[in-house]
Scaffold this motif. Structure first.
Motif, PDB file in Angstrom:
ATOM      1  N   GLN A 172      26.101 -14.022   5.664  1.00  0.00           N
ATOM      2  CA  GLN A 172      24.932 -13.531   5.680  1.00  0.00           C
ATOM      3  C   GLN A 172      23.754 -14.846   5.700  1.00  0.00           C
ATOM      4  OE1 GLN A 172      23.806 -10.311   5.210  1.00  0.00           O
ATOM      5  NE2 GLN A 172      21.888 -10.988   5.164  1.00  0.00           N
ATOM      6  N   ALA A 173      24.294 -15.940   5.421  1.00  0.00           N
ATOM      7  CA  ALA A 173      23.259 -17.155   5.396  1.00  0.00           C
ATOM      8  C   ALA A 173      23.125 -17.433   6.921  1.00  0.00           C
ATOM      9  CB  ALA A 173      23.822 -18.275   4.644  1.00  0.00           C
ATOM     10  N   LEU A 174      24.189 -17.429   7.658  1.00  0.00           N
ATOM     11  CA  LEU A 174      23.971 -17.777   9.237  1.00  0.00           C
ATOM     12  C   LEU A 174      23.373 -16.666  10.001  1.00  0.00           C
ATOM     13  CD1 LEU A 174      27.899 -18.599   9.587  1.00  0.00           C
ATOM     14  CD2 LEU A 174      26.071 -20.092   9.716  1.00  0.00           C
ATOM     15  N   ILE A 175      23.459 -15.498   9.434  1.00  0.00           N
ATOM     16  CA  ILE A 175      22.713 -14.440  10.307  1.00  0.00           C
ATOM     17  C   ILE A 175      21.266 -14.371   9.786  1.00  0.00           C
ATOM     18  CG2 ILE A 175      24.658 -13.266  11.063  1.00  0.00           C
ATOM     19  CD1 ILE A 175      23.989 -11.067   8.849  1.00  0.00           C
ATOM     20  N   GLU A 176      20.923 -14.807   8.650  1.00  0.00           N
ATOM     21  CA  GLU A 176      19.556 -14.591   8.086  1.00  0.00           C
ATOM     22  C   GLU A 176      18.425 -14.976   8.896  1.00  0.00           C
ATOM     23  OE1 GLU A 176      16.774 -16.399   4.105  1.00  0.00           O
ATOM     24  OE2 GLU A 176      18.981 -15.970   4.048  1.00  0.00           O
ATOM     25  N   PRO A 177      18.524 -16.490   9.388  1.00  0.00           N
ATOM     26  CA  PRO A 177      17.554 -16.825  10.203  1.00  0.00           C
ATOM     27  C   PRO A 177      17.367 -15.840  11.566  1.00  0.00           C
ATOM     28  CG  PRO A 177      18.891 -18.514   9.490  1.00  0.00           C
ATOM     29  CD  PRO A 177      19.625 -17.350   9.305  1.00  0.00           C
ATOM     30  N   LEU A 178      18.197 -15.294  11.944  1.00  0.00           N
ATOM     31  CA  LEU A 178      18.233 -14.616  13.274  1.00  0.00           C
ATOM     32  C   LEU A 178      17.288 -13.419  13.355  1.00  0.00           C
ATOM     33  CD1 LEU A 178      22.146 -15.012  14.380  1.00  0.00           C
ATOM     34  CD2 LEU A 178      20.146 -16.588  14.917  1.00  0.00           C
ATOM     35  N   GLN A 179      16.707 -12.966  12.014  1.00  0.00           N
ATOM     36  CA  GLN A 179      15.995 -11.910  11.878  1.00  0.00           C
ATOM     37  C   GLN A 179      14.640 -11.932  12.490  1.00  0.00           C
ATOM     38  OE1 GLN A 179      15.065 -10.567   7.700  1.00  0.00           O
ATOM     39  NE2 GLN A 179      15.960 -12.419   7.364  1.00  0.00           N
ATOM     40  N   TYR A 180      14.322 -13.611  12.647  1.00  0.00           N
ATOM     41  CA  TYR A 180      13.087 -13.965  13.060  1.00  0.00           C
ATOM     42  C   TYR A 180      13.072 -14.469  14.442  1.00  0.00           C
ATOM     43  CZ  TYR A 180      12.605 -13.996   7.856  1.00  0.00           C
ATOM     44  OH  TYR A 180      12.566 -13.975   6.476  1.00  0.00           O
ATOM     45  N   GLY A 181      11.974 -13.850  15.199  1.00  0.00           N
ATOM     46  CA  GLY A 181      11.808 -14.125  16.706  1.00  0.00           C
ATOM     47  C   GLY A 181      11.604 -15.744  16.788  1.00  0.00           C
ATOM     48  N   PHE A 182      10.952 -16.334  16.047  1.00  0.00           N
ATOM     49  CA  PHE A 182      10.682 -17.838  16.118  1.00  0.00           C
ATOM     50  C   PHE A 182      12.065 -18.456  15.973  1.00  0.00           C
ATOM     51  CE2 PHE A 182      10.265 -17.747  11.719  1.00  0.00           C
ATOM     52  CZ  PHE A 182      10.820 -18.749  11.161  1.00  0.00           C
ATOM     53  N   MET A 183      13.137 -18.036  15.352  1.00  0.00           N
ATOM     54  CA  MET A 183      14.166 -18.926  15.026  1.00  0.00           C
ATOM     55  C   MET A 183      15.314 -18.354  16.036  1.00  0.00           C
ATOM     56  SD  MET A 183      14.677 -20.906  12.378  1.00  0.00           S
ATOM     57  CE  MET A 183      16.498 -21.080  12.383  1.00  0.00           C
ATOM     58  N   GLN A 184      15.005 -17.383  16.770  1.00  0.00           N
ATOM     59  CA  GLN A 184      15.953 -17.002  17.814  1.00  0.00           C
ATOM     60  C   GLN A 184      15.586 -17.883  19.019  1.00  0.00           C
ATOM     61  OE1 GLN A 184      15.215 -12.766  18.551  1.00  0.00           O
ATOM     62  NE2 GLN A 184      15.872 -12.107  16.618  1.00  0.00           N
ATOM     63  N   ARG A 185      14.192 -17.968  19.446  1.00  0.00           N
ATOM     64  CA  ARG A 185      13.507 -18.985  20.247  1.00  0.00           C
ATOM     65  C   ARG A 185      13.952 -20.256  20.207  1.00  0.00           C
ATOM     66  NH1 ARG A 185       9.286 -15.360  19.434  1.00  0.00           N
ATOM     67  NH2 ARG A 185       8.019 -17.131  18.231  1.00  0.00           N
ATOM     68  N   SER A 186      13.804 -20.739  18.796  1.00  0.00           N
ATOM     69  CA  SER A 186      14.200 -22.173  18.667  1.00  0.00           C
ATOM     70  C   SER A 186      15.750 -22.411  18.836  1.00  0.00           C
ATOM     71  CB  SER A 186      13.939 -22.447  16.993  1.00  0.00           C
ATOM     72  OG  SER A 186      12.515 -22.060  16.808  1.00  0.00           O
ATOM     73  N   LEU A 187      16.582 -21.485  18.379  1.00  0.00           N
ATOM     74  CA  LEU A 187      18.339 -21.876  18.564  1.00  0.00           C
ATOM     75  C   LEU A 187      18.288 -21.767  20.055  1.00  0.00           C
ATOM     76  CD1 LEU A 187      19.209 -19.670  15.656  1.00  0.00           C
ATOM     77  CD2 LEU A 187      19.730 -21.927  15.722  1.00  0.00           C
ATOM     78  N   VAL A 188      17.517 -20.864  20.839  1.00  0.00           N
ATOM     79  CA  VAL A 188      18.157 -21.053  22.313  1.00  0.00           C
ATOM     80  C   VAL A 188      17.442 -22.353  22.958  1.00  0.00           C
ATOM     81  CG1 VAL A 188      17.367 -19.954  24.373  1.00  0.00           C
ATOM     82  CG2 VAL A 188      17.791 -18.530  22.628  1.00  0.00           C
ATOM     83  N   ILE A 189      16.368 -22.789  22.395  1.00  0.00           N
ATOM     84  CA  ILE A 189      16.067 -24.054  23.070  1.00  0.00           C
ATOM     85  C   ILE A 189      16.907 -25.102  22.411  1.00  0.00           C
ATOM     86  CG2 ILE A 189      13.938 -25.831  22.588  1.00  0.00           C
ATOM     87  CD1 ILE A 189      13.078 -23.958  24.520  1.00  0.00           C
ATOM     88  N   ALA A 190      17.272 -25.326  21.163  1.00  0.00           N
ATOM     89  CA  ALA A 190      18.268 -26.216  20.821  1.00  0.00           C
ATOM     90  C   ALA A 190      19.589 -26.019  21.301  1.00  0.00           C
ATOM     91  CB  ALA A 190      18.330 -25.930  19.219  1.00  0.00           C
TER      92      ALA A 190
END
Length: 281
Positions: free
Chosen positions: A3-21
């Protein structure tokens, strides 16, 4: 845990940030491997700081700051090569001269811009990966694809040139073009990484993953692959640390990759400081 791993993925800014990362971690590790093997870490530092005037001027003209930063990076590499070939100044000294001059000019221009515009350009120094837009994700993906395709296409030539530049020249390879091409790849990589970790911290992502892998494996392609894994893991881990502990994202990524390097330095089977019995064989 899941649950902790997928929690940030509900936000669009985190999805974009992880792709960039992921893109930046992969790209910096692959290109940085050449810098590390050639002992040209200072070159990466020089180019990363030299892009500042370009992005500042591009902002003043209303142009694409990525294009401006790339042009400044290319111009700095040409300035380094010109000083080295037209004077008795050695390459490392030329890098230091160009790096400091461009960096000072960039800071000055940014300061001037901020007097008339209430816009914070300091995130280009330290990164602001949480603020990336869809367009910036697209631009970074395009740059990453171009750089990785070029590396694959001229891998053998760059490999030969990296380990034996005199032999490569004797074999008829265009060593000057290869050298300039490598500088272009470095400039593109730095431009792609600006938003993630900033121009000040990008050197860590360029050098540290490859240096960590170098302590664990021997061949260049192995260093690239393992370095890419380390770079991607560090970038993702840094993003999660930034999210859960409210840390600055760029420094968090750099701290993770630096920690992995320290572990490799201490416990590497062949080079580990704390593994003396193996080192003595």
């Amino acid at each position: 845990m899941f649950q902790a791993l997928i929690e940030p993925l509900q936000y669009g800014f985190m999805q974009r940030s992880l792709v960039i990362a992921i893109l930046v971690g992969l790209l910096c590790a692959v290109v940085g491997s050449y810098l590390m093997v050639q002992r040209l870490a200072l070159l990466g530092d020089a180019i990363s700081h030299s892009v500042l005037p370009g992005l500042a001027i591009a902002f003043m003209l209303g142009a694409n700051i990525f294009v401006g930063a790339f042009i400044a990076g290319v111009f700095s590499t040409m300035a380094i090569a010109w000083i080295r070939t037209r004077s008795p100044i050695k390459e490392d000294a030329a890098m230091g001269i160009v790096f400091s001059a461009f960096f000072a000019l960039g800071i000055t221009l940014i300061t001037v811009i901020q007097k008339d515009n209430k816009i914070d350009l300091n995130h280009f120094l330290f990164g602001n990966i949480l603020g990336v837009t869809v367009d910036e994700v697209r631009d970074t993906a395009i740059i990453a694809a171009v750089v990785l395709i070029v590396v694959v296409l001229i891998y053998k030539e760059l490999l030969f040139y990296t380990f034996d530049p005199l032999g490569a020249q004797a074999a008829g390879l265009p060593v000057n073009r290869l050298n300039f091409g490598l500088m272009l790849l470095i400039a593109l990589t730095i431009v792609a990484s600006m938003k993630a970790v900033g121009v000040i911290l990008v050197l860590s992502l360029l050098i540290t993953p490859g240096a960590t892998a170098y302590l664990l494996v021997k061949r260049l392609h192995q260093v690239m692959i393992l370095g890419a894994v380390i770079g991607v893991f560090s970038s993702i881990s840094g993003m999660y640390l930034s999210y859960f502990y409210n840390l600055p994202s760029g420094p968090a990524i750099v701290l993770v990759v630096s920690g992995l390097f320290l572990l490799a330095l201490l416990f590497s089977p062949k080079h580990g400081v704390l593994i003396p019995s193996v080192n003595q064989k």
